[in-house]
Scaffold this active site. Structure first.
Site, short mmCIF file in Angstrom:
data_model
loop_
_atom_site.label_atom_id
_atom_site.label_comp_id
_atom_site.label_asym_id
_atom_site.label_seq_id
_atom_site.Cartn_x
_atom_site.Cartn_y
_atom_site.Cartn_z
N THR A 21 0.86 -1.19 -0.22
CA THR A 21 -0.07 0.04 0.02
C THR A 21 0.99 1.36 -0.14
O THR A 21 0.37 2.47 -0.19
CB THR A 21 -0.89 0.01 1.39
N ARG A 109 21.91 -3.65 2.46
CA ARG A 109 22.66 -3.50 1.27
C ARG A 109 24.17 -3.92 1.14
O ARG A 109 24.94 -4.18 0.23
CB ARG A 109 22.40 -1.84 0.63
N CYS A 139 17.70 4.41 -4.55
CA CYS A 139 17.16 5.01 -5.99
C CYS A 139 18.21 5.96 -6.58
O CYS A 139 18.40 6.13 -8.00
CB CYS A 139 15.87 5.89 -5.86
N HIS A 263 14.98 11.14 -10.56
CA HIS A 263 16.29 11.60 -10.14
C HIS A 263 17.25 11.86 -11.40
O HIS A 263 17.16 11.26 -12.33
CB HIS A 263 16.96 11.01 -9.10
N ASN A 336 12.84 7.77 -10.24
CA ASN A 336 13.23 7.00 -9.09
C ASN A 336 12.41 6.11 -8.46
O ASN A 336 12.63 5.26 -7.30
CB ASN A 336 13.61 8.11 -7.79
C1 2RA Z 1 15.87 9.91 -1.57
N1 2RA Z 1 17.13 8.10 -2.22
O1 2RA Z 1 15.87 10.37 -2.73
C2 2RA Z 1 16.18 8.70 -1.29
C3 2RA Z 1 15.18 7.64 -1.23
N2 2RA Z 1 15.64 6.42 -1.10
O2 2RA Z 1 15.62 10.59 -0.67
#
Ligand code: 2RA
EC number: 1.2.1.11
Length: 363
Positions: A21, A109, A139, A263, A336
């Site tokens: 969700t 990770r 991301c 991004h 992203n």
């Molecule tokens: C951000 N990379 O853009 C982080 C989210 N995982 O805040």
């Protein structure tokens, strides 16, 4: 072992989506509805608060079940799109129940026993997973790494200097809501001409340390040692792990910009060998998951407004550095929430499903 529990799917594997969700979970359901339908049952799992809700996936309404040990019974692959602490607790439980956990949080990770996988770059790494867990990168790293992996394979990467331009949806729904509210407050005004006028008009800056409307904010994530942000360290550590280059020189400056989703990164990439724009163009044009969009004379370069909602990594503004024949400058855009999160997780899950179908050992 495959399809061990999915009554709805015969021999096809059963997939669980944990965090169905949430912001990334929602994108995940639409991605699962668009991609080749390799799954038997798709089980939607969320917090007890969301249990009983019905969500649409593959055109069918599916009832959300509460996160519990039993929810993983018969699951072959469990995707996690939840905060770090939820993944840290529940991904090992899913693995102990026989599922391969594909985790989109930061919890695993950098665990040496957990592969960090981008299928276009290091799909092979997904096969070695001593904990039964595979991690999905952050991301920001994901928005550039497919293009970097393709260039590395040809030229041998020796250094990355990266400046990010990160969208507010990286901070979740709260981030999106904050920017939209701030834009409404500044629209049609003359704000942005005096120190502090935007800040006063906006008031509460939500999850960001400064106003996002009419602004750029040179900080994303949390503060770590020596002034680096968590986002900047993720770009460094994750790029090294994915590319298998533990000594790669990486410097990142992560900046938040008033973009909803997608991004962007300006990248200075230095290689072991001399590079040419022509060769880089050829590699990028042929690289799976990359679209080359580089004709500035015609106004053609990637922008977040054009890349949002699409799957590939878009690359443009490719130039050879004026002072270094071994370095390229590039501008990269990636959604992203798609390649930066849900899509890469779905791709990893598909790699695992193919492996399970082939009968290879899972651990
Ligand atoms: C951000 N990379 O853009 C982080 C989210 N995982 O805040």
């Amino acid at each position: 072992m495959i399809g061990h529990g999915g009554a709805a799917g015969g021999d096809k594997p059963t997939l669980a989506v944990v965090g169905a969700t949430g912001a990334v979970g929602t994108v995940m359901l639409s991605i699962l509805s668009e991609r080749a339908d390799i799954w038997g049952e798709i089980r939607l799992i969320a917090s007890p608060r969301s249990a009983g809700r019905k969500l649409t996936v593959r055109g069918e309404q599916v009832e959300v079940v509460a996160l519990s040990e039993e929810a993983f019974e018969g699951v072959d692959v469990a995707m996690f799109d939840v905060p770090d602490e939820i993944s840290a607790r529940w991904a090992p439980i899913a693995a102990s129940k026989g599922a391969v956990a594909v985790d989109n949080s930061g919890a695993f990770r950098m665990d040496p026993d957990v592969p960090l996988v981008v299928p276009e770059v290091n799909a092979h790494a997904a096969r070695v997973r001593p904990r039964g867990i595979i991690a999905n990168p952050n991301c920001t790293t994901l928005s550039m790494i497919v293009a970097m992996g393709a260039l590395h394979a040809e030229f041998g990467l020796s250094e990355l200097i990266v400046s990010s331009y990160q969208a507010v949806s990286g901070a979740g729904k709260e981030g999106i809501d904050a920017l939209r509210e701030q834009l409404a407050l500044v629209a049609g005004t003359e704000l942005g001409t005096h120190p502090g006028d935007v800040r006063r008009a906006v008031g509460d800056t939500g999850p960001f340390p400064a106003p996002m409307a009419l602004n750029v904010v040179p900080f994303a994530g949390s503060l770590k040692e020596d002034g680096w942000s968590s986002e900047e360290l993720k770009v460094r550590n994750e790029s090294r792990k994915i590319l298998g280059l533990p000594e790669l020189r990486v410097t990142a400056t992560c900046v938040r910009v008033p973009v909803i989703t997608t991004h962007s990164l300006a990248v200075h990439a230095r290689f072991e060998n001399e590079v040419t724009v022509e060769a880089a163009h050829e590699i990028l044009a042929g690289a799976p998951g990359v679209v080359l969009c580089d004709n500035p004379a015609e106004g053609e370069f990637p922008t977040p407004a054009d890349a949002v909602g699409t799957d590939p990594t878009w690359v443009g503004r490719v130039r050879r550095s004026l002072d270094d024949p071994r370095a390229l400058e590039l501008f990269v855009c990636g959604d992203n929430l798609r390649k930066g999160a849900a899509l890469n997780t779905a791709q990893i899950a598909e790699v695992v499903a193919a492996e399970l179908a082939g009968g290879a050992a899972a651990r």
